[in-house]
Design a protein around this motif. Structure first.
Motif, PDB file in Angstrom:
ATOM      1  N   GLN A   1       0.768  -1.221  -0.103  1.00 31.11           N
ATOM      2  CA  GLN A   1      -0.108   0.042   0.030  1.00 31.11           C
ATOM      3  C   GLN A   1       0.927   1.223   0.135  1.00 31.11           C
ATOM      4  N   THR A   2       1.996   1.206   0.783  1.00 29.49           N
ATOM      5  CA  THR A   2       2.932   2.363   0.937  1.00 29.49           C
ATOM      6  C   THR A   2       3.545   2.634  -0.467  1.00 29.49           C
TER       7      THR A   2
ATOM      8  N   ASN B   1       0.848   3.997  -3.034  1.00 32.61           N
ATOM      9  CA  ASN B   1       0.725   5.412  -2.547  1.00 32.61           C
ATOM     10  C   ASN B   1       1.595   6.324  -3.087  1.00 32.61           C
TER      11      ASN B   1
ATOM     12  N   LYS C   1       2.237   6.591  -7.178  1.00 31.05           N
ATOM     13  CA  LYS C   1       1.131   7.172  -7.701  1.00 31.05           C
ATOM     14  C   LYS C   1       1.136   6.971  -9.263  1.00 31.05           C
TER      15      LYS C   1
ATOM     16  N   ILE D   1       2.613   4.685   8.058  1.00 35.33           N
ATOM     17  CA  ILE D   1       1.254   4.895   7.290  1.00 35.33           C
ATOM     18  C   ILE D   1       0.144   5.385   7.913  1.00 35.33           C
ATOM     19  N   SER D   2      -0.764   6.498   7.417  1.00 37.44           N
ATOM     20  CA  SER D   2      -1.704   7.033   8.062  1.00 37.44           C
ATOM     21  C   SER D   2      -3.004   5.873   7.559  1.00 37.44           C
TER      22      SER D   2
ATOM     23  N   ARG E   1      -6.016   6.459   7.092  1.00 39.03           N
ATOM     24  CA  ARG E   1      -6.820   7.106   6.126  1.00 39.03           C
ATOM     25  C   ARG E   1      -6.214   6.758   4.817  1.00 39.03           C
ATOM     26  N   ASN E   2      -5.102   6.372   4.514  1.00 39.12           N
ATOM     27  CA  ASN E   2      -4.350   6.024   3.240  1.00 39.12           C
ATOM     28  C   ASN E   2      -4.135   4.510   2.952  1.00 39.12           C
TER      29      ASN E   2
ATOM     30  N   HIS F   1      -6.467   1.384   1.758  1.00 41.73           N
ATOM     31  CA  HIS F   1      -7.606   1.355   0.795  1.00 41.73           C
ATOM     32  C   HIS F   1      -7.957  -0.109   0.694  1.00 41.73           C
TER      33      HIS F   1
END
Length: 270
Positions: free
Chosen positions: A53-54, A57, A60, A234-235, A237-238, A240
């Motif tokens: 995920q990181t 993110n 991009k 990692i937040s 909210r980020n 997914h």
């Protein structure tokens, strides 16, 4: 007053450590996944998908995966990278069949395969070689064919198909996930060499001002490759991806965020 000053100094030092570590880790993950085929491994709940995920993110970019991590997601499977009939035998004999590149629109688009121990299980090595005999070729040549990379994660490194794990360029072992109110922290170790990752070796501390220890350290790195302990924050909210994605795959309907089953006939599914 003295206690306050000491506490403030310690807080500043800790904050600098966190910021420097985070920046270093962000740069490492971006470069590692941009330049290499990476295998991420670690036991349940240690942060394997959080590393994926990181990377997604941070980079991009459009990507393919068997799990939706948000962003510019496309569904991906091993069959999509089938180069039949161009297996290793044909490459060895220089008997290549030219394929239509338009059927492989993966230029600059990485593949992320979650749960590699299930979709590329090492115990089914013979079956994998029969059904996906050209996949190791695509894995090895992905940079030349599409200028992309193929990443896999698994609970254990030795559960991944041997044809893949021995060809990977970088290995990441997730050691622990620390849960904070609004963030997650993943502690992980990076390896340059397969054998070091397989043995799950620990990094050797540097002794910059001790010549003998420095020599031992350099010999250790020359033998085992560079091994480093890192962390990434990692937040929440980020994040997914669905942590219980296989519930929907196997049973046909998802589980809500709070753990309650969502009925197959719910509004979300109609």
């Amino acid at each position: 007053m003295v206690v306050f000053v000491i506490s403030l100094v310690l807080l500043i030092i800790f904050s600098i450590f966190v910021v420097v570590g985070q920046v270093s880790s962000v740069n490492f993950i971006k470069k590692a996944f941009a330049d290499n085929n990476v295998i991420v491994f670690g036991r349940k709940g240690r942060g394997k998908d959080l590393i994926f995920q990181t990377a997604i993110n941070l980079r991009k970019k459009e990507y393919y995966s068997n799990l939706n991590y948000g962003g510019q997601y496309n569904f991906g499977s091993a069959k999509m990278l089938d180069l039949s009939p161009n297996d290793y035998t044909r490459l060895i004999n220089n008997d290549i069949v030219v394929l239509d590149k338009e059927k492989y629109p993966y230029e600059h688009k990485d593949f992320y395969f979650s749960d590699g121990g299930i979709i590329f299980p090492s115990q089914y090595d013979t079956l994998l070689h029969k059904q996906y005999k050209t996949f190791p070729v695509a894995y090895a040549l992905s940079r030349q064919l599409w200028n992309n990379n193929i990443h896999v994660n698994s609970q254990s490194l030795d559960r991944v198909w041997k044809a893949l794990r021995e060809q990977a360029d970088y290995y990441i072992k997730c050691r622990r996930t620390i849960r904070l109110p609004f963030h997650l922290v993943v502690l992980y170790t990076t390896y340059e060499k397969y054998r070091s990752a397989e043995q799950e070796l620990n990094p050797m501390p540097k002794h910059t001002f001790n010549k003998e220890q420095r020599r031992i350290y350099e010999q250790y790195v020359a033998t085992n490759g560079k091994i480093e302990n890192k962390f990434i924050i990692i937040s929440k909210r980020n994040i997914h991806y669905d942590t219980r994605a296989y519930h929907k795959i196997i049973f046909g309907f998802p589980v809500s965020r709070k753990g309650a089953k969502v009925s197959p006939l719910s509004d979300d599914q109609k």
